[in-house]
Design a protein around this motif. Structure first.
Motif, PDB file in Angstrom:
ATOM      1  N   PRO A 177      12.529  32.406  30.817  1.00  0.00           N
ATOM      2  CA  PRO A 177      12.552  33.457  31.838  1.00  0.00           C
ATOM      3  C   PRO A 177      13.403  34.631  31.354  1.00  0.00           C
ATOM      4  CG  PRO A 177      13.921  31.615  32.516  1.00  0.00           C
ATOM      5  CD  PRO A 177      13.211  31.206  31.251  1.00  0.00           C
ATOM      6  N   ALA A 178      13.032  35.809  31.786  1.00  0.00           N
ATOM      7  CA  ALA A 178      13.790  36.999  31.406  1.00  0.00           C
ATOM      8  C   ALA A 178      15.182  36.922  31.999  1.00  0.00           C
ATOM      9  CB  ALA A 178      13.077  38.259  31.886  1.00  0.00           C
ATOM     10  N   GLU A 179      16.192  37.131  31.176  1.00  0.00           N
ATOM     11  CA  GLU A 179      17.572  37.073  31.654  1.00  0.00           C
ATOM     12  C   GLU A 179      17.884  38.345  32.443  1.00  0.00           C
ATOM     13  OE1 GLU A 179      21.906  36.889  29.665  1.00  0.00           O
ATOM     14  OE2 GLU A 179      20.423  35.483  28.900  1.00  0.00           O
ATOM     15  N   GLN A 180      18.500  38.158  33.587  1.00  0.00           N
ATOM     16  CA  GLN A 180      18.870  39.285  34.434  1.00  0.00           C
ATOM     17  C   GLN A 180      20.092  39.976  33.832  1.00  0.00           C
ATOM     18  OE1 GLN A 180      17.231  40.357  37.156  1.00  0.00           O
ATOM     19  NE2 GLN A 180      15.706  38.779  36.782  1.00  0.00           N
ATOM     20  N   PRO A 181      20.147  41.303  33.898  1.00  0.00           N
ATOM     21  CA  PRO A 181      21.342  41.986  33.398  1.00  0.00           C
ATOM     22  C   PRO A 181      22.550  41.642  34.279  1.00  0.00           C
ATOM     23  CG  PRO A 181      19.853  43.544  34.460  1.00  0.00           C
ATOM     24  CD  PRO A 181      19.147  42.213  34.417  1.00  0.00           C
ATOM     25  N   TYR A 182      23.718  41.664  33.676  1.00  0.00           N
ATOM     26  CA  TYR A 182      24.947  41.343  34.408  1.00  0.00           C
ATOM     27  C   TYR A 182      25.213  42.392  35.484  1.00  0.00           C
ATOM     28  CZ  TYR A 182      29.857  40.737  35.470  1.00  0.00           C
ATOM     29  OH  TYR A 182      31.037  40.561  36.137  1.00  0.00           O
ATOM     30  N   ASP A 183      25.484  41.921  36.687  1.00  0.00           N
ATOM     31  CA  ASP A 183      25.820  42.808  37.803  1.00  0.00           C
ATOM     32  C   ASP A 183      27.247  42.480  38.230  1.00  0.00           C
ATOM     33  OD1 ASP A 183      26.114  44.311  40.095  1.00  0.00           O
ATOM     34  OD2 ASP A 183      24.477  43.337  41.188  1.00  0.00           O
ATOM     35  N   PRO A 184      28.217  43.388  38.030  1.00  0.00           N
ATOM     36  CA  PRO A 184      29.599  43.085  38.395  1.00  0.00           C
ATOM     37  C   PRO A 184      29.799  42.910  39.893  1.00  0.00           C
ATOM     38  CG  PRO A 184      29.408  45.351  37.624  1.00  0.00           C
ATOM     39  CD  PRO A 184      28.072  44.702  37.433  1.00  0.00           C
ATOM     40  N   PHE A 185      28.803  43.298  40.700  1.00  0.00           N
ATOM     41  CA  PHE A 185      28.909  43.172  42.150  1.00  0.00           C
ATOM     42  C   PHE A 185      28.128  41.973  42.693  1.00  0.00           C
ATOM     43  CE2 PHE A 185      29.647  47.551  40.969  1.00  0.00           C
ATOM     44  CZ  PHE A 185      30.868  47.785  41.576  1.00  0.00           C
ATOM     45  N   ALA A 186      27.559  41.176  41.822  1.00  0.00           N
ATOM     46  CA  ALA A 186      26.885  39.933  42.213  1.00  0.00           C
ATOM     47  C   ALA A 186      27.890  38.801  42.000  1.00  0.00           C
ATOM     48  CB  ALA A 186      25.628  39.717  41.375  1.00  0.00           C
ATOM     49  N   PHE A 187      28.721  38.586  43.006  1.00  0.00           N
ATOM     50  CA  PHE A 187      29.834  37.654  42.873  1.00  0.00           C
ATOM     51  C   PHE A 187      29.365  36.209  43.029  1.00  0.00           C
ATOM     52  CE2 PHE A 187      31.536  41.591  44.759  1.00  0.00           C
ATOM     53  CZ  PHE A 187      32.314  41.995  43.691  1.00  0.00           C
ATOM     54  N   PRO A 188      29.866  35.298  42.177  1.00  0.00           N
ATOM     55  CA  PRO A 188      29.515  33.889  42.312  1.00  0.00           C
ATOM     56  C   PRO A 188      30.085  33.317  43.617  1.00  0.00           C
ATOM     57  CG  PRO A 188      30.834  34.283  40.321  1.00  0.00           C
ATOM     58  CD  PRO A 188      30.723  35.571  41.045  1.00  0.00           C
ATOM     59  N   ASP A 189      29.413  32.310  44.132  1.00  0.00           N
ATOM     60  CA  ASP A 189      29.816  31.716  45.414  1.00  0.00           C
ATOM     61  C   ASP A 189      31.249  31.194  45.407  1.00  0.00           C
ATOM     62  OD1 ASP A 189      27.318  32.290  46.432  1.00  0.00           O
ATOM     63  OD2 ASP A 189      26.529  30.258  46.121  1.00  0.00           O
ATOM     64  N   ASP A 190      31.680  30.573  44.299  1.00  0.00           N
ATOM     65  CA  ASP A 190      33.041  30.029  44.262  1.00  0.00           C
ATOM     66  C   ASP A 190      34.091  31.132  44.295  1.00  0.00           C
ATOM     67  OD1 ASP A 190      32.308  30.730  41.563  1.00  0.00           O
ATOM     68  OD2 ASP A 190      33.952  29.480  40.814  1.00  0.00           O
ATOM     69  N   LEU A 191      33.777  32.281  43.711  1.00  0.00           N
ATOM     70  CA  LEU A 191      34.707  33.413  43.745  1.00  0.00           C
ATOM     71  C   LEU A 191      34.793  33.998  45.154  1.00  0.00           C
ATOM     72  CD1 LEU A 191      36.586  35.380  42.296  1.00  0.00           C
ATOM     73  CD2 LEU A 191      34.563  36.690  41.601  1.00  0.00           C
ATOM     74  N   VAL A 192      33.669  34.114  45.824  1.00  0.00           N
ATOM     75  CA  VAL A 192      33.648  34.620  47.203  1.00  0.00           C
ATOM     76  C   VAL A 192      34.422  33.670  48.121  1.00  0.00           C
ATOM     77  CG1 VAL A 192      32.163  35.149  49.182  1.00  0.00           C
ATOM     78  CG2 VAL A 192      31.494  35.893  46.884  1.00  0.00           C
ATOM     79  N   ALA A 193      34.196  32.369  47.961  1.00  0.00           N
ATOM     80  CA  ALA A 193      34.893  31.374  48.790  1.00  0.00           C
ATOM     81  C   ALA A 193      36.404  31.419  48.540  1.00  0.00           C
ATOM     82  CB  ALA A 193      34.349  29.979  48.509  1.00  0.00           C
ATOM     83  N   ALA A 194      36.801  31.574  47.288  1.00  0.00           N
ATOM     84  CA  ALA A 194      38.231  31.639  46.961  1.00  0.00           C
ATOM     85  C   ALA A 194      38.849  32.898  47.541  1.00  0.00           C
ATOM     86  CB  ALA A 194      38.436  31.580  45.450  1.00  0.00           C
ATOM     87  N   GLN A 195      38.124  34.021  47.494  1.00  0.00           N
ATOM     88  CA  GLN A 195      38.644  35.270  48.056  1.00  0.00           C
ATOM     89  C   GLN A 195      38.829  35.129  49.565  1.00  0.00           C
ATOM     90  OE1 GLN A 195      39.650  38.257  46.439  1.00  0.00           O
ATOM     91  NE2 GLN A 195      40.496  38.559  48.463  1.00  0.00           N
ATOM     92  N   LYS A 196      37.884  34.487  50.238  1.00  0.00           N
ATOM     93  CA  LYS A 196      38.023  34.297  51.688  1.00  0.00           C
ATOM     94  C   LYS A 196      39.223  33.401  51.991  1.00  0.00           C
ATOM     95  CE  LYS A 196      35.950  33.318  56.011  1.00  0.00           C
ATOM     96  NZ  LYS A 196      34.768  33.283  56.812  1.00  0.00           N
ATOM     97  N   GLU A 197      39.369  32.324  51.228  1.00  0.00           N
ATOM     98  CA  GLU A 197      40.510  31.433  51.434  1.00  0.00           C
ATOM     99  C   GLU A 197      41.823  32.165  51.159  1.00  0.00           C
ATOM    100  OE1 GLU A 197      41.997  26.923  50.321  1.00  0.00           O
ATOM    101  OE2 GLU A 197      40.235  27.739  49.313  1.00  0.00           O
ATOM    102  N   LEU A 198      41.816  33.067  50.193  1.00  0.00           N
ATOM    103  CA  LEU A 198      42.996  33.881  49.901  1.00  0.00           C
ATOM    104  C   LEU A 198      43.342  34.762  51.099  1.00  0.00           C
ATOM    105  CD1 LEU A 198      45.098  34.962  47.842  1.00  0.00           C
ATOM    106  CD2 LEU A 198      43.355  36.562  47.081  1.00  0.00           C
ATOM    107  N   HIS A 199      42.338  35.414  51.680  1.00  0.00           N
ATOM    108  CA  HIS A 199      42.567  36.228  52.883  1.00  0.00           C
ATOM    109  C   HIS A 199      43.121  35.367  54.019  1.00  0.00           C
ATOM    110  CE1 HIS A 199      40.944  40.035  51.621  1.00  0.00           C
ATOM    111  NE2 HIS A 199      39.726  39.571  51.421  1.00  0.00           N
ATOM    112  N   GLU A 200      42.532  34.195  54.233  1.00  0.00           N
ATOM    113  CA  GLU A 200      42.957  33.306  55.324  1.00  0.00           C
ATOM    114  C   GLU A 200      44.385  32.818  55.117  1.00  0.00           C
ATOM    115  OE1 GLU A 200      38.524  31.546  56.375  1.00  0.00           O
ATOM    116  OE2 GLU A 200      39.856  30.405  55.073  1.00  0.00           O
ATOM    117  N   THR A 201      44.727  32.480  53.890  1.00  0.00           N
ATOM    118  CA  THR A 201      46.074  31.992  53.584  1.00  0.00           C
ATOM    119  C   THR A 201      47.102  33.097  53.780  1.00  0.00           C
ATOM    120  OG1 THR A 201      45.155  30.388  52.032  1.00  0.00           O
ATOM    121  CG2 THR A 201      47.506  30.880  51.841  1.00  0.00           C
TER     122      THR A 201
END
Length: 138
Positions: free
Chosen positions: A14-38
């Protein structure tokens, strides 16, 4: 007659998608939310604590540009100290995880600041807005 087999099944990669710095991985989004909550939990907890962690007789200082007064305090209980340290430790751990995530290794330098700021507001990472009247004056 053209093949009806999808390219992946035909052996083509399959054609590889170009890197998008704004397409955040789920674990990074979850960690950022937990950081805000903490951070929010630490902020709320600090409002419950006495001004000094250690016992202090209090003071009044009228010699400076702004008068300062602090009442006498017995300091924090061992439970309060443990909770404060737990929250700070968790906050440091989450901060290191988010800041050192492998996602940032691929991020172009000219997009890094913008992408890191965007992460704080991406759906799933941002805290829900507080209800009207829930915020206290600082």
């Amino acid at each position: 007659m053209p093949s009806t087999t999808p390219p992946e099944a035909a052996g083509d990669a399959p054609a590889e998608q170009p890197y998008d710095p704004f397409a955040f991985p789920d674990d990074l989004v979850a960690a950022q939310k937990e950081l805000h909550e903490t951070y929010a939990a630490l902020h709320r907890f600090q409002k419950e604590l006495d001004w000094s962690a250690a016992p202090h007789e209090g003071f009044t200082d009228t010699e400076r540009w702004r008068n300062t007064t602090r009442p006498a305090t017995d300091g924090w209980t061992p439970e309060q100290t443990a909770e404060y340290e737990r929250l700070w430790s968790k906050l440091r751990e989450l901060t290191a995880y988010v800041a050192g995530h492998k996602h940032w290794e691929l991020c172009p330098k000219d997009k890094a600041v913008e992408a890191r700021q965007a992460l704080k507001h991406v759906p799933g990472a941002a805290l829900d807005p507080a209800p009207v009247g829930a915020l206290e004056a600082v």
